[in-house]
Motif scaffolding. Sequence first.
Motif, PDB file in Angstrom:
ATOM      1  N   THR A 156       0.818  -1.221   0.000  1.00 57.83           N
ATOM      2  CA  THR A 156       0.000   0.000   0.000  1.00 57.83           C
ATOM      3  C   THR A 156       0.847   1.264   0.000  1.00 57.83           C
ATOM      4  N   VAL A 164      -5.596   2.465  -0.746  1.00 61.21           N
ATOM      5  CA  VAL A 164      -5.244   1.565   0.357  1.00 61.21           C
ATOM      6  C   VAL A 164      -6.411   0.638   0.674  1.00 61.21           C
ATOM      7  N   LYS A 165      -7.613   1.199   0.762  1.00 62.34           N
ATOM      8  CA  LYS A 165      -8.795   0.383   1.064  1.00 62.34           C
ATOM      9  C   LYS A 165      -9.023  -0.673  -0.002  1.00 62.34           C
ATOM     10  N   ARG A 168      -6.353  -3.461   0.242  1.00 59.39           N
ATOM     11  CA  ARG A 168      -6.650  -4.331   1.387  1.00 59.39           C
ATOM     12  C   ARG A 168      -7.752  -5.313   1.052  1.00 59.39           C
ATOM     13  N   GLN A 169      -8.765  -4.839   0.326  1.00 59.99           N
ATOM     14  CA  GLN A 169      -9.860  -5.710  -0.069  1.00 59.99           C
ATOM     15  C   GLN A 169      -9.367  -6.810  -1.011  1.00 59.99           C
ATOM     16  N   ILE A 171      -6.387  -8.084  -1.082  1.00 68.18           N
ATOM     17  CA  ILE A 171      -5.618  -9.034  -0.274  1.00 68.18           C
ATOM     18  C   ILE A 171      -6.551  -9.976   0.474  1.00 68.18           C
ATOM     19  N   ARG A 172      -7.620  -9.443   1.024  1.00 67.78           N
ATOM     20  CA  ARG A 172      -8.601 -10.293   1.710  1.00 67.78           C
ATOM     21  C   ARG A 172      -9.217 -11.297   0.743  1.00 67.78           C
ATOM     22  N   SER A 185       4.818  -4.629   5.913  1.00 69.92           N
ATOM     23  CA  SER A 185       4.296  -3.271   5.776  1.00 69.92           C
ATOM     24  C   SER A 185       4.680  -2.423   6.975  1.00 69.92           C
ATOM     25  N   ASN A 187       2.813   0.177   7.412  1.00 70.08           N
ATOM     26  CA  ASN A 187       1.490   0.688   7.739  1.00 70.08           C
ATOM     27  C   ASN A 187       0.872  -0.206   8.817  1.00 70.08           C
ATOM     28  N   GLU A 189      -1.919  -0.140  10.243  1.00 69.77           N
ATOM     29  CA  GLU A 189      -3.298  -0.512   9.991  1.00 69.77           C
ATOM     30  C   GLU A 189      -3.389  -1.701   9.039  1.00 69.77           C
ATOM     31  N   ASP A 190      -2.484  -1.763   8.050  1.00 65.75           N
ATOM     32  CA  ASP A 190      -2.448  -2.925   7.163  1.00 65.75           C
ATOM     33  C   ASP A 190      -2.297  -4.196   7.984  1.00 65.75           C
ATOM     34  N   LEU A 194      -5.359  -6.898   8.537  1.00 61.93           N
ATOM     35  CA  LEU A 194      -5.240  -8.023   7.617  1.00 61.93           C
ATOM     36  C   LEU A 194      -4.608  -9.281   8.202  1.00 61.93           C
TER      37      LEU A 194
END
Length: 215
Positions: A156, A164-165, A168-169, A171-172, A185, A187, A189-190, A194
């Motif tokens: 990201t 970024v959002k 992440r989606q 990756i999920r 990462s 980040n 939050e990543d 995740l």
Amino acid sequence: MLKVNQISKTIKGKVILNNISLDLKQGEIYGFVGRNGSGKTMLFRALSGLMKIDSGDIIYNNYKLHHDVTVFPNLGITIENAGLYPEFTGFKNLQLLAKLNRKIGDQEIKIAIKRVGLDPDDVRTFRKYSLGMKQRIVLAQAIMEKPELILLDEPTNSLDEEGVKLIRQVIREEQERGAMVLLASHNKEDIKLLADQVYYLDSGRLVDEVYSHAK
């Protein structure tokens, strides 16, 4: 299943990886954190076969790296610029890469490009891409063949909040498909959002399992 057994690497007298062992399961997301120079990128280079280790073993689905194979089958990886040609479009670059394995066609490439928020018909060359666009197309090449093992180094980085959002989606979705994802990462939050399990590296050593939780 990915087994990493006591791998080590020294470059010009400096220990880059120091006796690292991991036992990772399919369908999980593993986060790797640590300061710059901690060994995250070098670990990913070793796992991908881009860098030979001095000792230890790396085994994925019964394939031993640099013994049975030089690169694991069904591997996707993001590395800086991914060897893309600056004079070609994103689609043309991925088309050339896809021809190496001959697993997918143009339609699958276009789907991957769209998934990361880019237009497969964009006529701009890679040279003219913004940093964020480059980051996205590199991720597209990593996922386009639906690999079972995915190594993502700062996926990201250089992206805006919306990007970024979206990533992440993606990756999920790859995890839901059954892929094993290794994520490095800065980040937080990543990692928080995740990763099912997180490891901390320091000076080439795996010094701690930060946390583990079920999603």
